[in-house]
Design a protein around this motif. Structure first.
Motif, PDB file in Angstrom:
ATOM      1  N   PRO A  24       0.733  -1.220   0.079  1.00 42.22           N
ATOM      2  CA  PRO A  24       0.146   0.189   0.197  1.00 42.22           C
ATOM      3  C   PRO A  24       1.014   1.157  -0.002  1.00 42.22           C
ATOM      4  CG  PRO A  24       0.050  -0.920   2.019  1.00 42.22           C
ATOM      5  CD  PRO A  24       0.821  -1.787   1.527  1.00 42.22           C
ATOM      6  N   PHE A  25       0.413   2.145  -0.542  1.00 42.44           N
ATOM      7  CA  PHE A  25       1.120   3.513  -0.615  1.00 42.44           C
ATOM      8  C   PHE A  25       0.483   4.319   0.239  1.00 42.44           C
ATOM      9  CE2 PHE A  25      -1.815   2.768  -4.341  1.00 42.44           C
ATOM     10  CZ  PHE A  25      -2.740   3.859  -3.973  1.00 42.44           C
ATOM     11  N   SER A  26       1.266   5.478   0.694  1.00 44.08           N
ATOM     12  CA  SER A  26       0.928   6.451   1.641  1.00 44.08           C
ATOM     13  C   SER A  26       0.437   7.827   0.705  1.00 44.08           C
ATOM     14  CB  SER A  26       1.976   6.981   2.301  1.00 44.08           C
ATOM     15  OG  SER A  26       2.892   7.626   1.770  1.00 44.08           O
ATOM     16  N   GLU A  27      -0.523   8.651   1.178  1.00 40.66           N
ATOM     17  CA  GLU A  27      -0.652   9.856   0.606  1.00 40.66           C
ATOM     18  C   GLU A  27       0.448  10.597   0.148  1.00 40.66           C
ATOM     19  OE1 GLU A  27      -3.750  13.807   0.775  1.00 40.66           O
ATOM     20  OE2 GLU A  27      -3.493  12.303   2.623  1.00 40.66           O
ATOM     21  N   ASP A  28       1.538  10.803   0.870  1.00 41.60           N
ATOM     22  CA  ASP A  28       2.644  11.648   0.549  1.00 41.60           C
ATOM     23  C   ASP A  28       3.301  11.047  -0.342  1.00 41.60           C
ATOM     24  OD1 ASP A  28       2.307  13.582   2.561  1.00 41.60           O
ATOM     25  OD2 ASP A  28       3.539  12.607   3.966  1.00 41.60           O
ATOM     26  N   SER A  29       3.533   9.531  -0.509  1.00 44.02           N
ATOM     27  CA  SER A  29       4.417   8.705  -1.730  1.00 44.02           C
ATOM     28  C   SER A  29       3.570   9.038  -3.001  1.00 44.02           C
ATOM     29  CB  SER A  29       4.765   7.449  -1.037  1.00 44.02           C
ATOM     30  OG  SER A  29       3.410   6.892  -1.356  1.00 44.02           O
ATOM     31  N   LEU A  30       2.252   8.976  -2.944  1.00 43.38           N
ATOM     32  CA  LEU A  30       1.476   9.138  -4.193  1.00 43.38           C
ATOM     33  C   LEU A  30       1.620  10.645  -4.660  1.00 43.38           C
ATOM     34  CD1 LEU A  30      -0.517   7.250  -5.732  1.00 43.38           C
ATOM     35  CD2 LEU A  30      -2.170   8.191  -4.420  1.00 43.38           C
ATOM     36  N   LEU A  31       1.477  11.625  -3.858  1.00 46.80           N
ATOM     37  CA  LEU A  31       1.550  12.830  -4.433  1.00 46.80           C
ATOM     38  C   LEU A  31       2.866  13.275  -4.721  1.00 46.80           C
ATOM     39  CD1 LEU A  31      -0.761  14.798  -1.893  1.00 46.80           C
ATOM     40  CD2 LEU A  31      -1.442  14.010  -4.298  1.00 46.80           C
ATOM     41  N   GLN A  32       4.083  12.719  -4.029  1.00 47.79           N
ATOM     42  CA  GLN A  32       5.449  12.994  -4.550  1.00 47.79           C
ATOM     43  C   GLN A  32       5.664  12.390  -6.095  1.00 47.79           C
ATOM     44  OE1 GLN A  32       7.788  11.114  -1.424  1.00 47.79           O
ATOM     45  NE2 GLN A  32       8.414  13.247  -0.961  1.00 47.79           N
ATOM     46  N   ALA A  33       5.057  11.126  -6.036  1.00 49.53           N
ATOM     47  CA  ALA A  33       5.195  10.668  -7.601  1.00 49.53           C
ATOM     48  C   ALA A  33       4.428  11.624  -8.587  1.00 49.53           C
ATOM     49  CB  ALA A  33       4.342   9.387  -7.638  1.00 49.53           C
ATOM     50  N   VAL A  34       3.218  12.090  -8.047  1.00 50.50           N
ATOM     51  CA  VAL A  34       2.625  12.900  -9.244  1.00 50.50           C
ATOM     52  C   VAL A  34       3.607  14.042  -9.404  1.00 50.50           C
ATOM     53  CG1 VAL A  34       0.669  14.484  -9.354  1.00 50.50           C
ATOM     54  CG2 VAL A  34       0.289  12.331  -8.623  1.00 50.50           C
ATOM     55  N   GLY A  35       4.129  14.889  -8.410  1.00 45.60           N
ATOM     56  CA  GLY A  35       5.102  15.964  -8.594  1.00 45.60           C
ATOM     57  C   GLY A  35       6.031  15.701  -9.381  1.00 45.60           C
ATOM     58  N   THR A  36       6.682  14.609  -9.223  1.00 46.12           N
ATOM     59  CA  THR A  36       8.019  14.210 -10.079  1.00 46.12           C
ATOM     60  C   THR A  36       7.608  13.925 -11.493  1.00 46.12           C
ATOM     61  OG1 THR A  36       9.061  13.343  -8.081  1.00 46.12           O
ATOM     62  CG2 THR A  36       9.857  12.572 -10.054  1.00 46.12           C
ATOM     63  N   TYR A  37       6.656  12.871 -11.554  1.00 46.21           N
ATOM     64  CA  TYR A  37       6.476  12.370 -12.910  1.00 46.21           C
ATOM     65  C   TYR A  37       5.473  13.585 -14.026  1.00 46.21           C
ATOM     66  CZ  TYR A  37       9.227   8.874 -11.452  1.00 46.21           C
ATOM     67  OH  TYR A  37      10.337   8.071 -10.760  1.00 46.21           O
ATOM     68  N   ALA A  38       4.730  14.069 -13.334  1.00 45.68           N
ATOM     69  CA  ALA A  38       3.879  15.276 -14.009  1.00 45.68           C
ATOM     70  C   ALA A  38       4.885  16.297 -14.461  1.00 45.68           C
ATOM     71  CB  ALA A  38       2.739  15.674 -13.110  1.00 45.68           C
ATOM     72  N   LYS A  39       5.882  16.594 -13.570  1.00 45.29           N
ATOM     73  CA  LYS A  39       6.938  17.575 -14.022  1.00 45.29           C
ATOM     74  C   LYS A  39       7.652  16.968 -15.143  1.00 45.29           C
ATOM     75  CE  LYS A  39       7.178  19.946  -9.775  1.00 45.29           C
ATOM     76  NZ  LYS A  39       7.828  20.347  -8.674  1.00 45.29           N
ATOM     77  N   ALA A  40       8.049  15.964 -15.265  1.00 47.86           N
ATOM     78  CA  ALA A  40       8.758  15.134 -16.411  1.00 47.86           C
ATOM     79  C   ALA A  40       7.999  15.224 -17.687  1.00 47.86           C
ATOM     80  CB  ALA A  40       9.124  13.776 -15.995  1.00 47.86           C
ATOM     81  N   LYS A  41       6.898  15.089 -17.800  1.00 45.79           N
ATOM     82  CA  LYS A  41       5.904  15.065 -18.899  1.00 45.79           C
ATOM     83  C   LYS A  41       5.949  16.404 -19.486  1.00 45.79           C
ATOM     84  CE  LYS A  41       1.745  13.999 -21.186  1.00 45.79           C
ATOM     85  NZ  LYS A  41       0.334  13.635 -21.356  1.00 45.79           N
ATOM     86  N   GLU A  42       5.711  17.321 -18.515  1.00 44.89           N
ATOM     87  CA  GLU A  42       5.535  18.771 -18.898  1.00 44.89           C
ATOM     88  C   GLU A  42       6.847  19.097 -19.749  1.00 44.89           C
ATOM     89  OE1 GLU A  42       4.738  21.047 -15.576  1.00 44.89           O
ATOM     90  OE2 GLU A  42       2.666  20.344 -15.456  1.00 44.89           O
ATOM     91  N   ALA A  43       8.124  18.718 -19.153  1.00 50.81           N
ATOM     92  CA  ALA A  43       9.582  19.000 -19.555  1.00 50.81           C
ATOM     93  C   ALA A  43       9.672  18.359 -20.964  1.00 50.81           C
ATOM     94  CB  ALA A  43      10.632  18.783 -18.679  1.00 50.81           C
ATOM     95  N   ALA A  44       9.250  17.278 -21.209  1.00 49.95           N
ATOM     96  CA  ALA A  44       9.144  16.514 -22.378  1.00 49.95           C
ATOM     97  C   ALA A  44       8.297  17.084 -23.345  1.00 49.95           C
ATOM     98  CB  ALA A  44       8.870  14.978 -22.316  1.00 49.95           C
ATOM     99  N   ALA A  45       7.221  17.537 -22.985  1.00 52.65           N
ATOM    100  CA  ALA A  45       6.296  18.146 -23.990  1.00 52.65           C
ATOM    101  C   ALA A  45       6.843  19.544 -24.324  1.00 52.65           C
ATOM    102  CB  ALA A  45       4.814  18.481 -23.280  1.00 52.65           C
ATOM    103  N   SER A  46       7.669  20.349 -23.631  1.00 48.46           N
ATOM    104  CA  SER A  46       8.065  21.501 -23.909  1.00 48.46           C
ATOM    105  C   SER A  46       9.097  21.745 -25.055  1.00 48.46           C
ATOM    106  CB  SER A  46       8.487  22.572 -22.765  1.00 48.46           C
ATOM    107  OG  SER A  46       9.560  21.595 -22.072  1.00 48.46           O
ATOM    108  N   PHE A  47       9.744  20.375 -25.290  1.00 54.05           N
ATOM    109  CA  PHE A  47      10.865  20.374 -26.202  1.00 54.05           C
ATOM    110  C   PHE A  47      10.374  20.243 -27.642  1.00 54.05           C
ATOM    111  CE2 PHE A  47      13.148  18.567 -22.397  1.00 54.05           C
ATOM    112  CZ  PHE A  47      14.249  19.660 -22.411  1.00 54.05           C
TER     113      PHE A  47
END
Length: 136
Positions: A113-136
């Protein structure tokens, strides 16, 4: 956690055959202001992904009929969703599971099971990665 919640609202697809996991993810992500789309299995996810165009996908590995590895591989083969991060979810934390996830294109691996913090950290990390990839 306040800085994690301050990020922009995203559309996130959660694929898991466990109603408890789906509900937990929906509550945690909803509290952070994200729009959550739920799918019970890989086929359900593939039918919803085109309509919802998620910024991020959490996908269980062990599901009936179409497992998480197959689901991730099909998502990654689609040019429209190739850059969409898929985070594999599993109750096992084995090296083989992580390696197989990487082979099919998963961005990361989270143990349930995941915690709320670990889930939200993953969202922050990987959503930013997609935004960065989209800006290229």
């Amino acid at each position: 956690m306040a800085d994690i919640q301050a990020q922009t609202a995203l559309r996130i697809l959660v694929v898991d055959d466990s109603s408890t996991i789906r509900r937990s993810a929906e509550i945690f992500l909803g509290h952070a202001g994200h729009q959550v789309i739920l799918a019970e299995n890989g086929f359900d996810a593939l039918s919803k992904i085109v309509d919802c165009d998620p910024a991020l996908i959490f996908c269980d590995i062990l599901m009936p009929r179409l497992d998480g590895y197959q689901t991730c591989a099909l998502i990654k083969k689609n040019a429209r969703f190739h850059a969409t991060p898929v985070i594999m979810l599993s109750s096992k934390d084995g090296l083989f599971d992580r390696a197989r996830g990487a082979i099919v294109g998963a961005a990361a691996f989270m143990t349930k099971p995941f915690s709320e913090d670990s889930l939200l950290q993953a969202v922050g990390t990987y959503a930013k990665a997609k935004e960065a990839a989209a800006s290229f």
